[in-house]
Design an enzyme around this catalytic site. Structure first.
Site, PDB file in Angstrom:
ATOM      1  CG  HIS A   1      -5.390   2.098   5.672  1.00 46.88           C
ATOM      2  ND1 HIS A   1      -4.859   2.844   6.591  1.00 46.88           N
ATOM      3  CD2 HIS A   1      -4.396   1.108   5.389  1.00 46.88           C
ATOM      4  CE1 HIS A   1      -3.847   2.376   6.636  1.00 46.88           C
ATOM      5  NE2 HIS A   1      -3.331   1.193   6.337  1.00 46.88           N
TER       6      HIS A   1
ATOM      7  CG  ASN B   1      -1.553   1.277   1.359  1.00 48.26           C
ATOM      8  OD1 ASN B   1      -1.951   2.173   0.583  1.00 48.26           O
ATOM      9  ND2 ASN B   1      -2.279   1.320   2.819  1.00 48.26           N
ATOM     10  CD1 TRP B   2       3.668   1.250  -2.606  1.00 52.07           C
ATOM     11  CD2 TRP B   2       3.341   2.154  -4.605  1.00 52.07           C
ATOM     12  NE1 TRP B   2       4.203   0.387  -3.612  1.00 52.07           N
ATOM     13  CE2 TRP B   2       4.122   0.807  -4.926  1.00 52.07           C
ATOM     14  CE3 TRP B   2       2.887   2.740  -5.898  1.00 52.07           C
ATOM     15  CZ2 TRP B   2       4.976   0.606  -6.269  1.00 52.07           C
ATOM     16  CZ3 TRP B   2       3.434   2.426  -7.218  1.00 52.07           C
ATOM     17  CH2 TRP B   2       4.323   1.397  -7.149  1.00 52.07           C
ATOM     18  CE  LYS B   3       0.223   3.249   4.758  1.00 53.43           C
ATOM     19  NZ  LYS B   3       0.267   3.273   6.280  1.00 53.43           N
TER      20      LYS B   3
ATOM     21  CD  GLU C   1      -3.327  -2.871   7.609  1.00 47.18           C
ATOM     22  OE1 GLU C   1      -2.043  -2.825   6.988  1.00 47.18           O
ATOM     23  OE2 GLU C   1      -3.859  -1.736   7.412  1.00 47.18           O
TER      24      GLU C   1
ATOM     25  N   GLY D   1       2.976   2.106  10.807  1.00 44.81           N
ATOM     26  CA  GLY D   1       3.974   3.071  10.515  1.00 44.81           C
ATOM     27  C   GLY D   1       4.961   3.250  12.043  1.00 44.81           C
TER      28      GLY D   1
ATOM     29  CB  SER E   1       5.839  -2.099  11.883  1.00 47.12           C
ATOM     30  OG  SER E   1       5.346  -0.738  11.993  1.00 47.12           O
TER      31      SER E   1
ATOM     32  CD  GLU F   1      -2.519   5.285   7.126  1.00 43.96           C
ATOM     33  OE1 GLU F   1      -2.706   5.547   5.846  1.00 43.96           O
ATOM     34  OE2 GLU F   1      -1.579   5.057   7.484  1.00 43.96           O
TER      35      GLU F   1
ATOM     36  N   GLY G   1       3.160  -1.292   4.166  1.00 42.66           N
ATOM     37  CA  GLY G   1       3.027   0.093   4.070  1.00 42.66           C
ATOM     38  C   GLY G   1       4.458   0.636   3.739  1.00 42.66           C
ATOM     39  N   GLY G   2       5.423   1.272   4.557  1.00 46.47           N
ATOM     40  CA  GLY G   2       6.616   1.795   4.397  1.00 46.47           C
ATOM     41  C   GLY G   2       7.489   0.931   3.571  1.00 46.47           C
TER      42      GLY G   2
END
Ligand code: PGA
Length: 249
Positions: free
Chosen positions: A95, A9-11, A167, A173, A213, A97, A234-235
């Protein structure tokens, strides 16, 4: 045996050219990797170009969100039909967010799941508890509510298209992962709930991904848990070399 799914997921990261650069390298890395499904979720602006670049490849293309409405006067929104038309095979829904920053409720999430299914995309439905909910012993209640309310109008025949991503919000993150045992416990609980609602066979086939993470060092231990069927990254999914190490766990 569920084929593992590893999704990035590149956000709100990467331009069209950055996305295409990543994808051309990723396509080389997945050659011969037929025992796992790799999915990437670029931002909306890069979906069409990435979809075109992925033609003929086994890599899935996910949007990060969609409208709960079909079409019409919803300025700024993107519909399920548009996403499928742009080449999306999957869409991330709910998600944390989206839930916290944009106030998405389980009702909205349910409507979005339904839209995605109608357009033939596989929803990756995110659920998870906050640190306060975990510390006050409410993890299982929160998960049960998110599943019951989010999925309650999904037909048994559609369950085979659903992917769930557990998640824990406190691990996203944060550089802090749930231990494989903590994640495995919640994944087992999710499968039990799905079995009660939809029966043994659909529950046994349901992919339940872990997210929060995930990195090249912890992916192996997470994937060794019997109820973890993949990861939502993610990251660590922003760099193709790092993501390459994760997909080849
Ligand atoms: P992270 O994000 O891997 O950076 O923790 C995961 C996610 O938000 O899906």
């Amino acid at each position: 045996m569920i084929r593992p799914i590893i999704a990035a997921n590149w956000k709100m990261n990467k331009t069209v050219s950055e996305s295409l650069d990543f994808v051309s390298r990723l396509m080389q890395l997945v050659i011969g990797m037929n025992d796992r499904q790799v999915v990437i979720a670029p931002p909306f602006t890069a979906l069409y170009a990435v979809g075109a670049a992925l033609k003929g490849s086994s890599i899935g293309l996910a949007a990060q969100n969609l409208s709960e409405n079909k079409d019409g006067a919803y300025t700024g929104e993107v519909s399920a039909r548009m996403l499928a038309d742009a080449g999306c095979t999957h869409v991330i829904i709910g998600h944390s967010e989206r839930r916290t920053i944009f106030g998405e409720s389980n009702d909205v999430i349910r409507a979005k799941i339904s839209m995605a299914l109608q357009s033939g995309m596989q929803p990756i439905v995110c659920i998870g508890e906050t640190i306060e909910e975990r510390e006050s012993g409410r993890t299982f209640d929160v998960i049960a509510k998110q599943i019951k309310e989010g999925l309650n109008q999904i037909e048994t025949s559609d369950i085979k298209h659903i992917i769930i991503a557990y998640e824990p919000v406190w691990a996203i993150g944060a550089g802090k992962t749930a231990t494989p045992e903590q994640a495995g416990e919640v994944h087992g609980f999710i499968r039990k709930l799905m079995e009660e609602r939809y029966g043994e066979e659909p529950a046994r086939r349901l992919p339940v991904l872990y997210g929060g993470s995930v990195n090249p060092d912890n992916i192996g231990k997470l994937m060794a848990q019997p109820d973890i069927n993949g990861a939502l990254v993610g990251g660590a999914g922003l760099n193709v070399d790092t993501f390459g190490k994760i997909i080849s766990f």
